[in-house]
Design an enzyme around this catalytic site. Sequence first.
Site, mmCIF file in Angstrom:
data_model
loop_
_atom_site.group_PDB
_atom_site.id
_atom_site.type_symbol
_atom_site.label_atom_id
_atom_site.label_comp_id
_atom_site.label_asym_id
_atom_site.label_seq_id
_atom_site.Cartn_x
_atom_site.Cartn_y
_atom_site.Cartn_z
ATOM 1 N N ASP A 79 0.853 -1.199 0.000
ATOM 2 C CA ASP A 79 0.000 0.000 0.000
ATOM 3 C C ASP A 79 0.884 1.243 0.000
ATOM 4 O O ASP A 79 1.737 1.405 0.867
ATOM 5 C CB ASP A 79 -0.885 -0.016 1.249
ATOM 6 C CG ASP A 79 -2.075 0.929 1.131
ATOM 7 O OD1 ASP A 79 -2.044 1.798 0.243
ATOM 8 O OD2 ASP A 79 -3.015 0.795 1.918
ATOM 9 N N ASP B 267 -3.778 2.609 -5.351
ATOM 10 C CA ASP B 267 -2.573 2.661 -4.514
ATOM 11 C C ASP B 267 -2.327 1.406 -3.686
ATOM 12 O O ASP B 267 -1.515 1.418 -2.760
ATOM 13 C CB ASP B 267 -2.629 3.880 -3.583
ATOM 14 C CG ASP B 267 -3.843 3.856 -2.661
ATOM 15 O OD1 ASP B 267 -4.706 2.974 -2.829
ATOM 16 O OD2 ASP B 267 -3.925 4.739 -1.782
ATOM 17 N N GLU B 268 -3.003 0.299 -3.997
ATOM 18 C CA GLU B 268 -2.737 -0.929 -3.237
ATOM 19 C C GLU B 268 -2.744 -2.154 -4.137
ATOM 20 O O GLU B 268 -3.470 -2.225 -5.126
ATOM 21 C CB GLU B 268 -3.699 -1.089 -2.067
ATOM 22 C CG GLU B 268 -5.145 -1.272 -2.436
ATOM 23 C CD GLU B 268 -6.016 -1.553 -1.224
ATOM 24 O OE1 GLU B 268 -5.566 -2.246 -0.286
ATOM 25 O OE2 GLU B 268 -7.172 -1.091 -1.224
#
Length: 384
Positions: free
Chosen positions: A9, A102-103
């Site tokens: 993350d 974003d992960e």
Amino acid sequence: MNRAIVHMDLDAFFVSCSRLNNSQLDGIPLIIGGGDRGVVASCSYEARKFGVRSAMPIRMALRLCPEAKVIKGDYELYSNLSHTVTEIIQERVPVMEKASIDEFYLDLSGMDKFFGCYQWTQEIAAAVKKETGLPISFALSTNKTVSKIGTGESKPVGRLEIKESEIKPFLNPLSIKKIPMVGDKTFQLLSRIGIRTIHTLAEMPVLVLQQMIGVNGKELWKKANGIDENPVVPYSERKSISTERTFANDTMDIAEIRRLISGMAEQLAYQLRQEKWLTSTVVIKIRYANFDTETKQYKIAYTSADHKLSRVALELFNQAYTRRMRLRLVGLRFTGLVHGNHQMNLFEDTEEQMNLYQTMDYLKNRFGSDAVGRASGFDFGKSL
């Protein structure tokens, strides 16, 4: 063979991206959002110390942290950097799932015999930092749930490994809020009967949980016990989403056609939000009764807001429909998709608009996609 599942993350992703472009933002309380009437899309760790959180009204955030600096988000920058990180990770692992902008989840099962999975993950994180300048946290365990919780507990710039024998001791003292599927409503329901830690939840009889929260009760119990068989799904980028209508009888009823286009935009935008996509290009297609076809497209800032997409689609229709002839088909397509969600796009929208979308989507999820909509999009199907 034990599974080796990593959750990665990017730390305070929007903030980190903005700081890459402006070093004067380093170290200060920073809020990414859309003005006084907007909401917090993201905030720095310096702002979080004052209680600022994502989706909070910016007015409230500034009361908590008056010295915070508010800046407008740049989704094109975020999308480009996310794409770069995706490529860095994807070329180094056998299976990668991109869960959001974003992960990421990685499946490194079986790679211990070639190279230590933890060391391998450390080197991937180091490569992301070196090539992009973005900080990234990770946790390695035997399944997606434990790894995701581990990443959250290790931030910022966390590096955590939770072996199988360590899963229960790791999970037990944590709040049930840490389980990904536990929202505010479920937390309040369980809290009323004294279930606040994962340890207490894990000891609850499965049947009791099913009676309380329905079919998800068993899945929640499994997650509390560190059990998650869900696979890492290989990543592939969706390119577009579209719909079209061929009329039973060719028509020149422009008012009805405009209602049709508004309805199409609303339905496609709802689908974007459900699948966590944002679009950057709107394409309208019309076909005349003589089969001549016209298309128009327009590039926009990334969004999944139907009031914006509908407005652009109607403007494109006005540009495309240049002959006074009957139409046999109208189509609408959104392209240039990237992973994200509507909340990330609310840099210019107000708190009221965010609440409206959340309420509309809740009603559609519960009662069907046609349960609620904007007046401009209603009754467009039956009259054509």
